[in-house]
Design an enzyme around this catalytic site. Sequence first.
Site, short mmCIF file in Angstrom:
data_model
loop_
_atom_site.label_atom_id
_atom_site.label_comp_id
_atom_site.label_asym_id
_atom_site.label_seq_id
_atom_site.Cartn_x
_atom_site.Cartn_y
_atom_site.Cartn_z
N SER A 155 -0.53 96.46 -62.90
CA SER A 155 -0.42 95.04 -63.24
C SER A 155 -1.74 94.33 -62.99
O SER A 155 -2.72 94.91 -62.53
CB SER A 155 0.67 94.33 -62.44
N THR A 157 -1.00 94.86 -69.94
CA THR A 157 -0.29 95.08 -68.69
C THR A 157 0.67 93.91 -68.50
O THR A 157 0.97 93.21 -69.46
CB THR A 157 -1.27 95.26 -67.50
N TYR A 158 1.13 93.73 -67.29
CA TYR A 158 1.98 92.58 -66.99
C TYR A 158 1.37 91.83 -65.81
O TYR A 158 0.52 92.34 -65.09
CB TYR A 158 3.42 93.01 -66.71
#
Length: 129
Positions: free
Chosen positions: A25, A57-58
Amino acid sequence: MHLTLLKSKIHRATVTGASLLYEGSLAISSDLAALVDLREYEKILVGNLANGARFETYLIYVEPDEAQIELNGPTAHLEKIGDRITIMNFARYSAEDAANHQPRILVLDDKNQIIRQEGIQPPLKVVGE
């Protein structure tokens, strides 16, 4: 018809940390994320201004008011502390909503302080004002 448009952007953010051992992340101070309506665990696209690397990504939140931008897991291989990055997020809008859409954009200095903004209401006080 639906259009995919830029919803949120944080431009020229400076990477402040990296952790290869984390699962993955990009971590960002929650106050910066909230200003551009980026939500925790939301998918983001990140571009590195130094080397052109791009990845998805997050987002996860870290403490507000700390101006942190940290790469976690495999993404830490793509950039280094001090690199400048652009964090982007997109959303789908109807043609009617797209006609009036304005993305929320922050431009940061090398300490991740806001120097310019667009689409944020009410406008924020920025560095140097």
